[in-house]
Design an enzyme around this catalytic site. Sequence first.
Site, PDB file in Angstrom:
ATOM      1  CB  SER A  88     -35.412 -24.310  44.223  1.00  0.00           C
ATOM      2  OG  SER A  88     -35.772 -25.133  44.692  1.00  0.00           O
ATOM      3  CE  LYS A 109     -39.174 -23.830  46.862  1.00  0.00           C
ATOM      4  NZ  LYS A 109     -37.751 -23.022  45.613  1.00  0.00           N
TER       5      LYS A 109
END
Length: 235
Positions: free
Chosen positions: A101, A140
Amino acid sequence: MNRSSPTAAAVTADPRTGDRGGARQRPRPTGDDTPRAAAAPADLRTGSRGRPAWRPRAWRPRAWQRLRGLGLWLTAALALLAVGSLAGLLPVQAMRVDSDSMTPTVTSGDLLLVRHGSGPVVRGDIVAVEHPLDGGMLVKRAVGVGGDQVGIEDGVLVVNGSPVCEPAIDPLLLDGVWFGPVTVPPDALFLLSDNRDGSVDSRAFGPVPTSEMVGVVTGRVWPHPGPLPSPSAGC
């Protein structure tokens, strides 16, 4: 009657050597004929002529044992540090990434170094947080902090009304994508993936409180040790 004076009888010489039986005279030493001590025979195993062969000192084995023991202690200490880091018991923690991701900045299998704590966090930092949905671990990028207004306009990140330069993000993958804008609450972070096409981030679960942070990613340990590239590099 005349008596002749007694004379010593002549001694017949040995016809082989000419020796008449008298005491053998030793020649006088002259010049290089001085007596010398006989050379000691060489030891067939060592080649030494009377000198003891070199032997290692008695402390050498003991020194080697000390070094070996020190090496074992260092290995054990490094193993304990590694276990403590992976378990999160130290101020820094090694964390392995198991998803794509965050590509191309971080790829699956990378080993990252995370500094524990809830801040301070600035826009562009990569952080590790507890997953709000399943309790796992997420890595993230923080694109908005408390009070920021965050949105995506046709694939381009917009913060507080201004487009953000992100060379690592391919906007063509998000062509036609729109989101927000939303306002980030105080003491919270808005998190996005670098690989935003189909990734789960704050667009799905909302801003994340800083209290749920594990820490800030300070660098990569493996396979390319060093700091992570700046999000604004190339702008």
